[in-house]
Design a protein around this motif. Structure first.
Motif, PDB file in Angstrom:
ATOM      1  N   LEU A  72      46.481  37.466  40.231  1.00 45.49           N
ATOM      2  CA  LEU A  72      47.436  37.836  39.253  1.00 45.49           C
ATOM      3  C   LEU A  72      48.263  38.748  40.142  1.00 45.49           C
ATOM      4  O   LEU A  72      47.843  39.201  41.291  1.00 45.49           O
ATOM      5  N   PRO A  73      49.518  38.754  39.710  1.00 44.87           N
ATOM      6  CA  PRO A  73      50.456  39.632  40.407  1.00 44.87           C
ATOM      7  C   PRO A  73      50.031  41.145  40.086  1.00 44.87           C
ATOM      8  O   PRO A  73      49.302  41.528  39.330  1.00 44.87           O
ATOM      9  N   SER A  74      50.682  42.043  40.947  1.00 48.60           N
ATOM     10  CA  SER A  74      50.192  43.376  41.084  1.00 48.60           C
ATOM     11  C   SER A  74      50.489  44.375  39.774  1.00 48.60           C
ATOM     12  O   SER A  74      49.827  45.252  39.762  1.00 48.60           O
ATOM     13  N   TRP A  75      51.370  43.827  38.919  1.00 48.84           N
ATOM     14  CA  TRP A  75      51.894  44.518  37.692  1.00 48.84           C
ATOM     15  C   TRP A  75      50.731  43.978  36.642  1.00 48.84           C
ATOM     16  O   TRP A  75      50.842  44.728  35.421  1.00 48.84           O
ATOM     17  N   LEU A  76      49.825  43.209  36.772  1.00 50.75           N
ATOM     18  CA  LEU A  76      48.856  43.060  35.923  1.00 50.75           C
ATOM     19  C   LEU A  76      47.308  43.334  36.348  1.00 50.75           C
ATOM     20  O   LEU A  76      47.201  43.569  37.588  1.00 50.75           O
ATOM     21  N   THR A  77      46.491  43.538  35.215  1.00 56.59           N
ATOM     22  CA  THR A  77      45.193  43.809  35.563  1.00 56.59           C
ATOM     23  C   THR A  77      44.156  43.442  34.679  1.00 56.59           C
ATOM     24  O   THR A  77      44.742  42.594  33.483  1.00 56.59           O
ATOM     25  N   VAL A  78      43.055  43.085  34.927  1.00 61.06           N
ATOM     26  CA  VAL A  78      42.008  42.209  34.201  1.00 61.06           C
ATOM     27  C   VAL A  78      41.055  43.303  33.388  1.00 61.06           C
ATOM     28  O   VAL A  78      40.549  44.266  34.117  1.00 61.06           O
ATOM     29  N   MET A  79      40.757  43.107  32.256  1.00 60.55           N
ATOM     30  CA  MET A  79      39.745  43.843  31.662  1.00 60.55           C
ATOM     31  C   MET A  79      38.663  42.912  31.129  1.00 60.55           C
ATOM     32  O   MET A  79      38.750  41.880  30.434  1.00 60.55           O
ATOM     33  N   SER A  80      37.449  42.991  31.815  1.00 55.63           N
ATOM     34  CA  SER A  80      36.281  41.714  31.520  1.00 55.63           C
ATOM     35  C   SER A  80      34.943  42.306  31.445  1.00 55.63           C
ATOM     36  O   SER A  80      34.727  43.438  32.159  1.00 55.63           O
ATOM     37  N   GLU A  81      34.134  41.811  30.899  1.00 55.90           N
ATOM     38  CA  GLU A  81      32.662  42.297  30.881  1.00 55.90           C
ATOM     39  C   GLU A  81      31.870  41.586  31.964  1.00 55.90           C
ATOM     40  O   GLU A  81      30.836  42.100  32.261  1.00 55.90           O
TER      41      GLU A  81
END
Length: 429
Positions: A255-264
């Motif tokens: 993903l690009p730097s302006w996105l983040t992931v929230m995951s289990e």
């Protein structure tokens, strides 16, 4: 005597003044008023300023109205302009994106009538397909697709129709973190069948034939929580949603730097980040807020019933601030990728036993926590009720005692309390 009798029994007296229409008394005009010779008789048309407004008023009498009326006109004009602006922007978004819904779903809007493929070429955005719920809120609905029971779309606009309220909300958003600044956004919530097609849709002969060949439900997938979030919306999402609190936030090289992931789980992240989804998010750019796949409630549950898993996928997009066609195209592509994500969930969201066990343990821990809280609440309630009953019994006994008996009873009660206090202090020591 005759005059007196006439006055007593309703007769006309010579000195009684005549009344003009409207219960106003006749007045003789002052000297010089009117035209023609005056003979001292009462005129047929009475002279009075009551009928001549221009003679009994002046412009200064309307100073208050002259001050208030311009403000009322300005407020009315701003209200009509703001309401019209919201309707135009919402309709522009609908014209660009409802064709996507029509391509993916059999029924779009509130008429309940399936659309034929040929009718998708010229879609009329009217009240049957697009509803104005409030001046700043517009909705539409779609159903009739494999793997999705139905979709709710809500467009929230700025409160342009009330500039004072809009300015106040923006000002509060600048000074208080709890007050998020007002934005124009679109929220799309898709509800999957999750193997419940028979409960929601009457089966066709073809469906019955498929059921004979396959015992498993075709639209089921494992429950989990996953989100791709624009970093500007990450804090607000964590504060407003309970379900994402079960996840871990981590950067991802895909993903690009302006996105983040929230995951289990890292395995969930790898399965969810399909190339077509990443491409659609990158094209949306700053119009993209977040995408959430969840089976947990948005609000923190307080009972076991509230914690019952309910699978949903949620997409939040910003409404383009300009009329640039490219922004609406990227928004439509993101909506299409979001709808088709449900098909990917059904096909790949079946995890290894280790991952499934981890997800189950997380939910069981939350369930145990709620059970403990529920038991503690019930124990506290029982304790409160027991103390209430004990107090009522004590008051009843005191009422039936004499003054000396009450004094002895209270002395013994005080002595017992002192002994209990001494025992508590001994234990602490």
């Amino acid at each position: 005597m005759d005059g007196l009798l006439k006055g007593l029994f309703g007769g006309n007296t010579a000195g009684a003044p005549k009344k003009a229409d409207g219960d106003f008394p006749d007045f003789s005009p002052p000297s010089g008023a009117g035209s023609g010779p005056q003979v001292g008789a009462v005129s047929d048309v009475p002279y009075t300023k009551w009928y001549r407004v221009w003679e009994r008023t002046s412009p200064k009498d309307f100073a208050q109205e002259a001050f208030i009326i311009p403000f009322i006109i300005i407020i009315a004009v701003l209200h009509m302009w703001g309401a019209g602006k919201n309707r135009r922007k919402a309709k522009t978004w609908a014209q660009a994106n409802i064709p996507v819904l029509c391509d993916e779903f059999a029924v779009v809007g509130y008429s309940g009538v399936p659309r034929s493929p040929s009718s998708n070429e010229d879609i009329k955005i009217d009240g049957k397909i697009f509803k104005e719920k409030a001046i700043n809120e517009f909705t539409t609905y779609a159903t009739g697709r494999q793997n999705i029971a139905f979709v709710d779309v809500t467009i929230t606009m700025l409160k342009r129709y009330n500039p004072l309220l809009l300015f106040g909300e923006m000002l509060l958003g600048l000074f208080f973190d709890a007050m998020a600044p007002s934005t124009e956004n679109v929220e799309v919530i898709a509800y999957p069948f999750d193997g419940k097609e028979k409960d929601l849709v009457p089966p066709t002969p073809l469906d019955l034939e498929v059921d004979k060949k396959s015992k498993s439900a075709p639209s089921t997938y494992d429950g989990f929580v996953f989100a791709v979030v624009h970093k500007n919306a990450m804090r607000r999402l964590r504060e407003n949603r309970y379900d994402v609190s079960l996840t871990f936030t981590k950067e991802n090289a895909k993903l690009p730097s302006w996105l983040t992931v929230m995951s289990e789980s890292a395995e969930i992240t790898d399965l969810m980040l399909a190339p077509e989804l990443i491409k659609a998010i990158e094209e949306a750019g700053d119009l993209f807020d977040y995408l959430v796949v969840t089976d947990q409630p948005m609000e923190k549950p307080t009972t076991i019933e509230e914690a019952t898993p309910r699978k949903r996928t949620i997409l939040s997009l910003r409404v383009p601030s300009s009329s640039d066609a490219a922004d609406y195209v990227s928004s439509s592509n993101m909506l299409k990728a979001f709808i088709r994500l449900s098909d990917r969930l059904v096909s790949v969201a079946h995890f290894r036993p280790e991952v499934t066990r981890k997800l189950r343990n997380t939910r069981e821990e939350e369930t145990k926590r709620m059970k403990r809280a529920d038991l503690e609440e019930k124990a506290e309630e029982r304790k409160t009720n027991a103390e209430k009953i004990k107090k009522e019994e004590r008051d009843r006994l005191l009422r039936n005692m004499s003054a000396d008996e009450q004094k002895k009873f209270l002395a013994k009660e005080k002595e017992r309390e002192q002994k209990r206090e001494m025992k508590r202090q001994t234990r602490k020591g």
